[in-house]
Enzyme design. Structure first.
Site, PDB file in Angstrom:
ATOM      1  N   CYS A  82      -2.412   6.198  -7.968  1.00  0.00           N
ATOM      2  CA  CYS A  82      -1.851   5.973  -6.482  1.00  0.00           C
ATOM      3  C   CYS A  82      -2.746   5.340  -5.975  1.00  0.00           C
ATOM      4  O   CYS A  82      -2.539   4.695  -5.159  1.00  0.00           O
ATOM      5  CB  CYS A  82      -1.922   7.715  -5.935  1.00  0.00           C
ATOM      6  N   HIS A 134      -3.530  12.936  -3.587  1.00  0.00           N
ATOM      7  CA  HIS A 134      -2.458  11.447  -3.824  1.00  0.00           C
ATOM      8  C   HIS A 134      -3.108  10.962  -2.298  1.00  0.00           C
ATOM      9  O   HIS A 134      -3.626  11.064  -1.034  1.00  0.00           O
ATOM     10  CB  HIS A 134      -1.534  12.083  -4.070  1.00  0.00           C
ATOM     11  N   HIS A 146       4.375   4.812  -3.399  1.00  0.00           N
ATOM     12  CA  HIS A 146       3.095   5.776  -3.874  1.00  0.00           C
ATOM     13  C   HIS A 146       2.858   5.091  -5.369  1.00  0.00           C
ATOM     14  O   HIS A 146       4.355   5.064  -5.706  1.00  0.00           O
ATOM     15  CB  HIS A 146       2.498   6.765  -3.470  1.00  0.00           C
TER      16      HIS A 146
END
Length: 184
Positions: A82, A134, A146
């Site tokens: 990510c 994240h 993402h």
């Protein structure tokens, strides 16, 4: 007289046929244009309004990465995580260098609530942790791109129960953070 009529009709038919061929060529070129493909994908498939004010370069970049598998520490189309995905977007689309992991990138932003996010802002999550784990890039209308650990590079919605539960904050890169990186 009949010959003149037939000749005129033939000329008219040829003109209409040529015009149709030109129109179809333009439509085909428009459909094959990567920018237009990306816009159509996001508008029709993902339900994201890509309009004249949208950053087409951003959408084209994401479109080219959709489906890339997730790989922790990866930063290529063979596998990406990510933060590397977000870092690549900022590098190629916004000409801005980000730090490597989501926690460090958070130190570069002005935190924002969800309702103040704009296209290109960052979204941060604390997934089963007290730390940021994240990151994604906001596209508008509660959607973000993402690299998901389970699905690879995808578009998701902040209102999905999973992301809603773990959403931490949004953020916009501080001008001072951009300058600090340039000076290093």
């Amino acid at each position: 007289m009949i010959k003149k009529f037939l000749f005129s009709a033939l000329i008219a038919l040829c003109s209409v046929t040529a015009l149709n061929a030109q129109t179809k060529t333009k439509e085909t070129n428009k459909l094959e244009d990567p920018d237009n493909l990306a816009s159509q994908y996001f508008s029709q498939v993902m339900g994201i309004a890509v309009d004249a004010t949208s950053n087409v370069k951003l959408y084209k970049f994401i479109y080219e990465w959709i489906g890339t598998p997730y790989r922790f520490g990866g930063n290529t189309k063979k596998g990406i995580d990510c933060s590397a995905f977000t870092k690549a977007i900022y590098d190629k689309v916004f000409n801005t260098t980000l730090l490597r992991n989501s926690r460090d990138i958070f130190s570069m932003v002005d935190p924002l609530p969800k309702d103040e996010l704009k296209e290109g802002d960052l979204v941060f999550f604390k997934i089963r942790s007290t730390r940021i784990t994240h990151i994604g890039i906001y596209l508008g209308d509660n959607r973000f791109a993402h690299a998901s650990s389970s699905r690879g590079v995808v578009i998701s919605n902040l209102n999905e129960p999973y992301y809603s539960r773990f959403f931490y904050k949004g953020g916009r890169i501080l001008e001072s953070a951009k300058k600090d990186l340039i000076e290093e």
